[in-house]
Design an enzyme around this catalytic site. Structure first.
Site, mmCIF file in Angstrom:
data_model
loop_
_atom_site.group_PDB
_atom_site.id
_atom_site.type_symbol
_atom_site.label_atom_id
_atom_site.label_comp_id
_atom_site.label_asym_id
_atom_site.label_seq_id
_atom_site.Cartn_x
_atom_site.Cartn_y
_atom_site.Cartn_z
ATOM 1 N N ASN A 11 57.587 28.558 20.738
ATOM 2 C CA ASN A 11 58.222 30.081 19.164
ATOM 3 C C ASN A 11 58.984 28.746 18.319
ATOM 4 O O ASN A 11 59.811 28.798 18.571
ATOM 5 C CB ASN A 11 58.717 31.166 20.129
ATOM 6 C CG ASN A 11 59.127 31.815 18.821
ATOM 7 O OD1 ASN A 11 58.787 32.099 17.843
ATOM 8 N ND2 ASN A 11 59.821 32.876 19.503
ATOM 9 N N LYS A 13 60.765 29.732 15.712
ATOM 10 C CA LYS A 13 61.664 30.866 14.657
ATOM 11 C C LYS A 13 61.631 30.880 13.543
ATOM 12 O O LYS A 13 60.621 30.378 12.854
ATOM 13 C CB LYS A 13 62.362 31.182 15.987
ATOM 14 C CG LYS A 13 62.949 31.233 17.202
ATOM 15 C CD LYS A 13 63.559 31.192 17.932
ATOM 16 C CE LYS A 13 63.451 31.469 19.831
ATOM 17 N NZ LYS A 13 64.712 31.517 20.939
ATOM 18 N N HIS A 96 59.953 40.562 20.987
ATOM 19 C CA HIS A 96 61.032 39.390 21.028
ATOM 20 C C HIS A 96 62.369 39.993 21.143
ATOM 21 O O HIS A 96 62.820 40.854 20.063
ATOM 22 C CB HIS A 96 60.985 37.860 19.904
ATOM 23 C CG HIS A 96 61.739 37.053 20.922
ATOM 24 N ND1 HIS A 96 63.042 36.759 20.639
ATOM 25 C CD2 HIS A 96 61.384 36.162 21.135
ATOM 26 C CE1 HIS A 96 63.437 35.363 21.199
ATOM 27 N NE2 HIS A 96 62.579 34.895 21.679
ATOM 28 N N GLU A 98 65.158 39.210 20.565
ATOM 29 C CA GLU A 98 65.345 38.347 18.523
ATOM 30 C C GLU A 98 65.316 39.686 17.632
ATOM 31 O O GLU A 98 65.480 40.503 16.348
ATOM 32 C CB GLU A 98 65.422 37.688 18.370
ATOM 33 C CG GLU A 98 66.124 36.474 18.848
ATOM 34 C CD GLU A 98 65.926 35.102 18.929
ATOM 35 O OE1 GLU A 98 64.456 34.633 18.099
ATOM 36 O OE2 GLU A 98 65.804 34.352 19.894
ATOM 37 N N GLU A 168 61.616 36.636 29.373
ATOM 38 C CA GLU A 168 62.624 36.326 28.832
ATOM 39 C C GLU A 168 64.162 36.909 28.971
ATOM 40 O O GLU A 168 64.332 37.030 28.351
ATOM 41 C CB GLU A 168 62.511 35.740 27.357
ATOM 42 C CG GLU A 168 61.432 35.127 26.931
ATOM 43 C CD GLU A 168 60.960 34.489 25.623
ATOM 44 O OE1 GLU A 168 60.953 32.849 25.887
ATOM 45 O OE2 GLU A 168 61.532 35.235 24.297
ATOM 46 N N GLY A 174 67.724 30.005 24.527
ATOM 47 C CA GLY A 174 69.549 28.822 23.611
ATOM 48 C C GLY A 174 70.222 28.882 23.833
ATOM 49 O O GLY A 174 71.433 28.204 23.159
ATOM 50 N N SER A 208 65.481 28.350 27.732
ATOM 51 C CA SER A 208 65.872 27.185 27.692
ATOM 52 C C SER A 208 64.872 26.265 28.801
ATOM 53 O O SER A 208 65.436 25.499 29.525
ATOM 54 C CB SER A 208 67.227 27.792 28.777
ATOM 55 O OG SER A 208 68.441 27.793 27.415
HETATM 56 P P1 13P Z 1 64.677 28.397 23.524
HETATM 57 O O1 13P Z 1 63.897 27.931 24.821
HETATM 58 O O2 13P Z 1 65.591 28.123 22.656
HETATM 59 O O3 13P Z 1 65.927 28.307 25.022
HETATM 60 O O4 13P Z 1 64.131 29.898 23.964
HETATM 61 C C1 13P Z 1 63.516 30.685 24.534
HETATM 62 C C2 13P Z 1 62.608 32.151 23.071
HETATM 63 O O5 13P Z 1 63.578 32.559 22.871
HETATM 64 C C3 13P Z 1 61.743 31.337 23.182
HETATM 65 O O6 13P Z 1 60.936 33.282 22.361
#
Ligand code: 13P
Length: 253
Positions: A11, A13, A96, A98, A168, A174, A208
């Site tokens: 992903n 983003k 997601h 976010e 997640e 992150g 992560s």
């Molecule tokens: P990270 O791997 O940067 O923690 O992000 C995970 C994520 O949100 C994937 O959709």
């Protein structure tokens, strides 16, 4: 023994211009993807066409990071499943955290998008996860099973099997704080038990995930791969995780 094929999903983003997408995918496509593992990337919408062109005959699938539940209409700024299919998009990440936090996506809305994705022949990757506060309060299982039940409400078992879930934990995204493999395995077991058909669907861990923790996570029986954010943005870190998935593929349970 499980017949669930590992999936590593990148992903991206809101990262990578078209030019950067071409560069990263050119490097990735020079490498052979291991047998027995599905690999896909979800670039931003603006780079999907370039990614589609670059990924031809490369063994990496193309995904989108969200989509509209509608086929067309007065939805300024949105992108429809019809438009994604035209770009050969096969996977779509839905719900997601976010999107839920910054774009007000609701459980009902996610459910409608799941149906739209299936109706247009795409595989939804439905993201669920608890906040740090919910985690502290011991509400993880209640939160993620509620989200999973809501996302798949009214679908047949057959339809649910075709979907993918990504667990997640929001506090792990992150932050470098990865969930303990056994803990993530337990939560995913509860998610599988909450919806008929999810036992056969692939469930990923996200938050992560990196080369140095991916093997331990994917050694857990319920964890079929990863939804990768930061580590999907460079060839080396992404391929370390793909290699970990290949180990899991070579040792099916
Ligand atoms: P990270 O791997 O940067 O923690 O992000 C995970 C994520 O949100 C994937 O959709």
């Amino acid at each position: 023994m499980s017949a669930r094929r590992p999936l590593i999903a990148g992903n991206w983003k809101m990262h990578k211009t078209i030019a950067e997408t071409r560069t990263l995918l050119a490097e990735l496509c020079e490498l052979a993807m291991p047998n027995g593992v599905d690999v896909m990337v979800a670039p931003p919408f603006t780079a999907l066409a370039a990614a589609r062109d670059r990924l031809r005959d490369c063994g990496i699938g193309l995904g989108a990071q969200t989509m509209s539940e509608h086929e067309h209409g007065p939805y300024t700024g949105d992108i429809s499943p019809v438009m994604l299919r035209e770009l050969s998009v096969r996977w779509v990440i839905l719900g997601h955290s976010e999107r839920r936090a910054y774009f007000n996506e609701t459980d009902d809305g996610v459910a409608r998008k799941v149906r739209a994705a299936l109706a247009h022949g795409m595989t939804p990757i439905v993201a669920v996860g608890e906040t740090a506060d919910e985690h502290q309060r011991g509400e993880t299982i209640a939160k993620v099973t509620f989200q999973a039940r809501a996302a798949f409400a009214g679908l047949t078992e057959e339809e649910v099997r075709k979907c993918v879930v990504a667990y997640e934990p929001i506090w792990a995204i992150g932050t470098g704080l990865v969930d303990e493999p056994a803990s993530a395995n337990g939560v995913i077991g509860e998610i599988r038990g909450a919806v008929e058909g999810l036992e056969y669907a692939r469930v990923l861990y996200g938050g992560s995930m990196k080369g140095d923790n991916a093997t331990a996570l994917m050694a857990e029986p319920n964890i079929d791969g990863g939804l990768i954010g930061g580590a999907s943005l460079s060839v080396q870190s992404f391929m370390e995780i793909v290699a970990a998935a290949a180990l899991r593929a070579a040792a099916p349970r």
